[in-house]
Design an enzyme around this catalytic site. Structure first.
Site, mmCIF file in Angstrom:
data_model
loop_
_atom_site.group_PDB
_atom_site.id
_atom_site.type_symbol
_atom_site.label_atom_id
_atom_site.label_comp_id
_atom_site.label_asym_id
_atom_site.label_seq_id
_atom_site.Cartn_x
_atom_site.Cartn_y
_atom_site.Cartn_z
ATOM 1 N N ASP A 1 45.695 45.654 10.743
ATOM 2 C CA ASP A 1 45.237 46.795 11.551
ATOM 3 C C ASP A 1 46.334 47.530 12.325
ATOM 4 O OD1 ASP A 1 42.916 45.742 10.577
ATOM 5 O OD2 ASP A 1 41.947 45.404 12.499
ATOM 6 N N GLU B 1 40.937 48.397 10.298
ATOM 7 C CA GLU B 1 39.543 48.342 10.758
ATOM 8 C C GLU B 1 38.986 49.746 10.564
ATOM 9 O OE1 GLU B 1 38.903 46.434 14.537
ATOM 10 O OE2 GLU B 1 36.816 47.088 14.634
ATOM 11 N N LYS C 1 38.376 47.274 6.408
ATOM 12 C CA LYS C 1 37.452 46.200 6.786
ATOM 13 C C LYS C 1 36.531 46.672 7.917
ATOM 14 C CE LYS C 1 40.653 43.770 9.945
ATOM 15 N NZ LYS C 1 39.951 44.068 11.179
ATOM 16 N N LYS D 1 35.939 42.540 12.492
ATOM 17 C CA LYS D 1 37.196 42.108 13.109
ATOM 18 C C LYS D 1 37.946 41.203 12.128
ATOM 19 C CE LYS D 1 36.173 44.310 16.896
ATOM 20 N NZ LYS D 1 36.659 45.698 16.972
ATOM 21 N N VAL E 1 47.726 43.487 14.940
ATOM 22 C CA VAL E 1 47.054 43.594 16.240
ATOM 23 C C VAL E 1 45.541 43.500 16.069
ATOM 24 C CG1 VAL E 1 48.917 44.985 17.198
ATOM 25 C CG2 VAL E 1 46.994 46.155 16.106
ATOM 26 N N THR E 2 44.843 43.141 17.188
ATOM 27 C CA THR E 2 45.409 42.512 18.358
ATOM 28 C C THR E 2 45.333 40.997 18.167
ATOM 29 O OG1 THR E 2 43.295 42.522 19.558
ATOM 30 C CG2 THR E 2 44.743 44.402 19.894
ATOM 31 N N CYS F 1 41.382 40.817 16.103
ATOM 32 C CA CYS F 1 41.334 40.821 14.636
ATOM 33 C C CYS F 1 42.266 39.798 13.994
ATOM 34 C CB CYS F 1 41.623 42.221 14.121
ATOM 35 S SG CYS F 1 40.273 43.350 14.530
ATOM 36 N N GLN G 1 46.172 20.808 19.255
ATOM 37 C CA GLN G 1 45.462 19.815 18.432
ATOM 38 C C GLN G 1 46.108 19.668 17.051
ATOM 39 O OE1 GLN G 1 41.039 19.913 18.970
ATOM 40 N NE2 GLN G 1 41.442 21.942 19.815
HETATM 41 N N1 TIU Z 1 42.121 45.136 15.199
HETATM 42 C C1 TIU Z 1 41.560 44.707 16.330
HETATM 43 O O1 TIU Z 1 42.029 43.782 16.974
HETATM 44 N N2 TIU Z 1 40.436 45.407 16.787
HETATM 45 C C2 TIU Z 1 40.086 45.504 18.107
HETATM 46 O O2 TIU Z 1 39.068 46.106 18.434
HETATM 47 N N3 TIU Z 1 40.908 44.922 19.015
HETATM 48 C C3 TIU Z 1 40.830 44.969 20.372
HETATM 49 O O3 TIU Z 1 41.606 44.276 21.020
HETATM 50 N N4 TIU Z 1 39.970 45.792 20.945
#
Ligand code: TIU
Length: 224
Positions: A24, A72, A129, A132, A157-158, A162, A202
């Site tokens: 993303d 996304e 996609k 997430k 990210v993030t 995702c 773990q």
């Molecule tokens: N790609 C992804 O992480 N989508 C999000 O909406 N991330 C947020 O941190 N909002």
């Protein structure tokens, strides 16, 4: 030679190299005026991982590792966007609304494009996609199976949304996963750090974490 990683060295597969997964890295999250900003986030924080990912992509291309990019993205008619997702949050602009980079999080809009520095080249896979996680409602698993890919190197990210969701989905499907620590960012530095810790706790319950320098060094030695 394994990659120097936490919680212990990450062994690379001898025959089929791992895929580099870039999650993303689209303008929606990284640039002002997109979906990330509409949620009230400081998007400038995410810039730090762009040059790191660019370097990893260059190494992957040179060594012949598959590079898989995700975005996304929802269909223009929003038929793949549950209203529970669209209505979430107390924001002025929602998924599908028109913003300065086009409609937020909609496939084909300018804001949905991957940032210029990380643009896919012909032959690389780009997956839109709706969730997430990158396995949900996408052909990702078939694509990996067709290529006998067993190990995944994650960037993007993030970190805690995702990226972590996709790593967890990958675990349940039998993939061995490593997250590149400086190749991922969050709007919340404390969440990024907590995610790296929870992945490696773990005995590596979700996977391994390594710096890009160690990853590049390991890849060069294994496949260079
Ligand atoms: N790609 C992804 O992480 N989508 C999000 O909406 N991330 C947020 O941190 N909002």
């Amino acid at each position: 030679m394994p990659i120097k990683a936490k919680p212990y060295p990450f062994a690379l597969p001898p025959t089929q190299p791992p895929a580099l997964i870039v999650i993303d890295m689209q303008r929606d999250f990284v640039e002002p005026g997109g979906f990330g900003a509409s949620l009230g986030n400081d998007v400038a924080r995410l810039q730090a991982c762009v040059p790191v990912i660019a370097k990893l992509i260059a190494v992957a291309r040179r060594l012949g590792l598959p590079v898989i990019h995700t975005r996304e993205a929802h269909r223009p008619d929003l038929s793949d966007c549950p209203s529970a997702k669209r209505l979430r949050g107390d924001c002025r602009l929602r998924i599908g609304d028109a913003g300065p980079m086009g409609r937020l999080l909609i496939d084909g809009e300018p804001g949905n494009a991957i940032v210029d520095e990380l643009k896919p080249i012909p032959g690389e896979i780009e997956i839109a996609k709706p969730g997430k996680g990158a396995f949900y409602a996408t052909p990702l698993q078939e694509i990996l199976q067709q290529r006998d890919i067993t190990h995944l190197l994650f960037t993007g990210v993030t970190t805690e949304v995702c990226v972590q969701t996709t790593m967890r989905e990958a675990n349940d499907r039998g993939y061995t996963c490593l997250l590149v620590a400086d190749g991922t960012e969050s709007y919340f530095p404390e969440f990024k750090h907590a995610t790296l810790d929870m992945i490696t706790a773990q005995g590596g319950i979700v996977g391994w974490v390594a710096d890009s320098e160690a990853v590049i060094d390991g890849l060069e030695k294994a496949y260079g």
